[in-house]
Design a protein around this motif. Structure first.
Motif, PDB file in Angstrom:
ATOM      1  N   THR A   2       0.808  -1.215   0.000  1.00 57.54           N
ATOM      2  CA  THR A   2       0.000   0.000   0.000  1.00 57.54           C
ATOM      3  C   THR A   2       0.842   1.265   0.000  1.00 57.54           C
ATOM      4  O   THR A   2       0.325   2.357  -0.179  1.00 57.54           O
ATOM      5  N   ASP A   3       2.148   1.135   0.227  1.00 55.34           N
ATOM      6  CA  ASP A   3       3.034   2.292   0.296  1.00 55.34           C
ATOM      7  C   ASP A   3       3.726   2.478  -1.049  1.00 55.34           C
ATOM      8  O   ASP A   3       4.881   2.102  -1.231  1.00 55.34           O
ATOM      9  N   VAL A   4       3.009   3.057  -1.987  1.00 53.76           N
ATOM     10  CA  VAL A   4       3.549   3.253  -3.327  1.00 53.76           C
ATOM     11  C   VAL A   4       4.366   4.533  -3.339  1.00 53.76           C
ATOM     12  O   VAL A   4       3.920   5.576  -2.852  1.00 53.76           O
ATOM     13  N   THR A   5       5.565   4.473  -3.889  1.00 52.21           N
ATOM     14  CA  THR A   5       6.441   5.643  -3.905  1.00 52.21           C
ATOM     15  C   THR A   5       6.940   5.914  -5.313  1.00 52.21           C
ATOM     16  O   THR A   5       6.907   5.047  -6.190  1.00 52.21           O
ATOM     17  N   ASP A   6       7.433   7.131  -5.516  1.00 52.54           N
ATOM     18  CA  ASP A   6       8.035   7.496  -6.800  1.00 52.54           C
ATOM     19  C   ASP A   6       9.251   6.606  -7.063  1.00 52.54           C
ATOM     20  O   ASP A   6       9.921   6.171  -6.120  1.00 52.54           O
ATOM     21  N   ASP A   7       9.545   6.361  -8.324  1.00 51.21           N
ATOM     22  CA  ASP A   7      10.675   5.474  -8.654  1.00 51.21           C
ATOM     23  C   ASP A   7      11.604   6.122  -9.683  1.00 51.21           C
ATOM     24  O   ASP A   7      11.913   5.550 -10.714  1.00 51.21           O
ATOM     25  N   PHE A   8      12.064   7.325  -9.388  1.00 55.13           N
ATOM     26  CA  PHE A   8      12.842   8.083 -10.353  1.00 55.13           C
ATOM     27  C   PHE A   8      14.297   7.618 -10.458  1.00 55.13           C
ATOM     28  O   PHE A   8      14.934   7.299  -9.455  1.00 55.13           O
ATOM     29  N   ALA A   9      14.786   7.614 -11.680  1.00 51.71           N
ATOM     30  CA  ALA A   9      16.217   7.469 -11.957  1.00 51.71           C
ATOM     31  C   ALA A   9      16.744   8.846 -12.354  1.00 51.71           C
ATOM     32  O   ALA A   9      16.145   9.529 -13.185  1.00 51.71           O
ATOM     33  N   VAL A  10      17.869   9.236 -11.765  1.00 49.44           N
ATOM     34  CA  VAL A  10      18.428  10.563 -12.002  1.00 49.44           C
ATOM     35  C   VAL A  10      19.810  10.417 -12.634  1.00 49.44           C
ATOM     36  O   VAL A  10      20.656   9.664 -12.132  1.00 49.44           O
ATOM     37  N   ARG A  11      20.025  11.139 -13.712  1.00 48.22           N
ATOM     38  CA  ARG A  11      21.334  11.114 -14.372  1.00 48.22           C
ATOM     39  C   ARG A  11      21.736  12.517 -14.806  1.00 48.22           C
ATOM     40  O   ARG A  11      20.880  13.354 -15.107  1.00 48.22           O
ATOM     41  N   ARG A  12      23.045  12.728 -14.869  1.00 47.38           N
ATOM     42  CA  ARG A  12      23.575  14.007 -15.342  1.00 47.38           C
ATOM     43  C   ARG A  12      24.177  13.826 -16.726  1.00 47.38           C
ATOM     44  O   ARG A  12      24.775  12.793 -17.029  1.00 47.38           O
ATOM     45  N   HIS A  13      24.023  14.869 -17.552  1.00 52.40           N
ATOM     46  CA  HIS A  13      24.473  14.826 -18.943  1.00 52.40           C
ATOM     47  C   HIS A  13      25.031  16.190 -19.333  1.00 52.40           C
ATOM     48  O   HIS A  13      24.869  17.179 -18.622  1.00 52.40           O
TER      49      HIS A  13
END
Length: 490
Positions: A20-31
């Motif tokens: 029930t604890d759904v969270t954001d799942d972001f991948a972060v990268r620099r370019h």
């Protein structure tokens, strides 16, 4: 594109968070762009929550859907409010992901698809986009529910979001939340939509203003439809037949059916006839005399190069599926709807209509390959769900708030322009666009109840291409220059 740093937030699994604890799942990268501009990509699914109330008591804000987005933010000094423009973009359908604007026009990397008559063969490729709008504004590409990787949370019904109002409210909330979390309330903000996405852009801008007091600086409307009645060939509705005529003429000209004439001359002549004699003839029905009918048939045949026999049999009225099948019937070819420059062998040379779209079939493969590779290999986002390019899973789409009347957001646009005297509107048209003809959009503008000052805040740009005019490399470069001027002018 060079990736110099990678920071990822993994998707929560059963061992790291309860179901029930759904969270954001972001991948972060620099370019870094070839120009030297550094930027960060944030790729993944933002959890959309909605307050549940039972028996007058709140159960809290419960997760309803996970909305996939890709955000591009340029490196900037951390002192003071961030004044760099932000462009929120989405495509249409409804049922389309943002892949077309993302990989075809706005982003720093784009698909190498080729163009009509010179398509790139599989397995396709990705190349740098030298005119990317990222050089002038941060970008946020949004995929509504059941497009891209966006899905409802387990136990929820996707149909809840498959409608005009529900989709409008969800996209507006995603924009509000992103703006708040990233401290961008003081940044110039633009909404850019394509096709149904233009209707969505106006509706979302209205919701943002009404619900949150968030005023956008501008609307970018690419291949516009704000009143669906202009495109609906419903029985008893004659206007769409006239509004499509200049597009038929332009496509006939592209395929060499009107030699020795300039495109501008062909289109202008078709527009004048559509607005006068043809429009009048359609309103007259059986009251049209035999001679008047004959004269209109002859002129329509001259403008479109369709046979007089076909025009007589259709009683002066044919829709795009019939035009697609008829224009190049003698060559056993059907023409595209999204882009009339494209052709393909007719599946049935005797068929009176063609529902297949050679233009969409030609570019679907390259764009699909590009986005599926790019998200995982270059942006670091991993998800085993299929990325829904164009999804039928959003159907049926609900327009319940328009029951008994055409789906039309022009009233919202009129109100926004009146209440926000700084808001500007940028409009892009493709002459060979059979899905949202330029003359239909012009008809809508002509009927807006606006002051002359408000009309002066519109800019109009025409391209010798189709619905996705950026498939043509020359048009894409011009389009990006115009968009860059639009988002930096304010």
């Amino acid at each position: 594109m060079v990736s110099s740093e990678h920071t990822e937030t993994p998707a929560p699994g059963p061992e790291t968070a309860p179901a029930t604890d759904v969270t954001d799942d972001f991948a972060v990268r620099r370019h870094t762009l070839p120009s030297g501009l550094g930027y960060t990509t944030t790729t993944g699914r933002m959890v959309f929550r909605k307050e549940e109330v039972k028996d007058g008591k709140s159960d809290g804000f419960l997760p309803k859907a996970e909305i996939f987005l890709v955000a591009y933010t340029a490196d900037a000094p951390e002192t003071g409010p961030n004044r760099r423009p932000v462009v929120f973009a989405f495509n249409g359908g409804p049922g389309s992901s943002s892949v077309w604007l993302h990989m075809g026009l706005l982003g720093p990397r784009m698909v190498d698809s080729g163009d009509a008559g010179a398509l790139t063969p599989p397995p396709f490729d990705l190349v740098d986009n030298p005119q990317t709008l990222l050089q002038h504004a941060d970008l946020v590409l949004i995929d509504p529910v059941n497009t891209g990787f966006s899905r409802v949370v387990d136990g929820n019904d996707a149909a809840e979001f498959h409608g005009f109002e529900e989709d409008r409210d969800l996209v507006a909330e995603v924009i509000r939340l992103w703006t708040t979390r990233n401290n961008r309330w003081l940044s110039p903000k633009y909404l850019v939509g394509e096709s149904y996405g233009t209707l969505r852009a106006v509706a979302v801008a209205g919701k943002l203003f009404d619900a949150y007091g968030l005023a956008v600086n501008g609307l970018g409307l690419i291949s516009t439809v704000l009143n669906l009645a202009t495109l609906d060939f419903a029985p008893g509705r004659d206007t769409p037949y006239a509004l499509h005529l200049p597009t038929y003429a332009a496509i006939a000209h592209f395929h060499g059916r009107l030699p020795g004439r300039e495109l501008a001359d062909v289109v202008r002549g078709a527009e004048e006839f559509a607005a006068r004699e043809y429009g009048y003839a359609l309103t007259q029905g059986a009251r049209l005399s035999a001679q008047e009918f004959h004269d209109v048939v002859a002129r329509l045949a001259e403008i479109t190069t369709l046979s007089e026999g076909f025009i007589r049999r259709t009683n002066l009225r044919w829709d795009y599926s019939q035009f697609s099948a008829e224009l190049l019937r003698g060559e056993n070819l059907a023409v595209g709807r999204i882009d009339g420059r494209f052709t393909a062998p007719a599946e049935d040379p005797q068929a009176s209509i063609n529902w297949d779209d050679p233009s969409l079939a030609a570019i679907n493969g390259p764009y699909s390959a590009a986005i599926n590779h790019y998200l995982r290999a270059e942006l670091g986002y991993e998800n085993d769900l299929p990325y829904e390019i164009l999804s039928a899973r959003v159907q049926p789409w609900s327009y319940k708030s328009f029951e008994g009347v055409p789906v039309d957001v022009t009233g919202t646009l009129e109100r926004l322009l009146a209440h926000n005297p700084a808001m500007r509107v940028h409009v892009d048209y493709g002459y060979y666009d059979g899905a949202t003809p330029h003359f239909a959009a012009e008809y809508v503008w002509a009927h807006l109840r606006l002051t002359e000052e408000a009309r002066s805040r519109f800019t109009h740009h025409y391209y010798e291409a189709g619905h996705m005019m950026y498939v043509n490399p020359g048009c894409r470069a011009d389009q990006l220059r115009n968009l860059a001027g639009f988002v930096t002018a304010g």
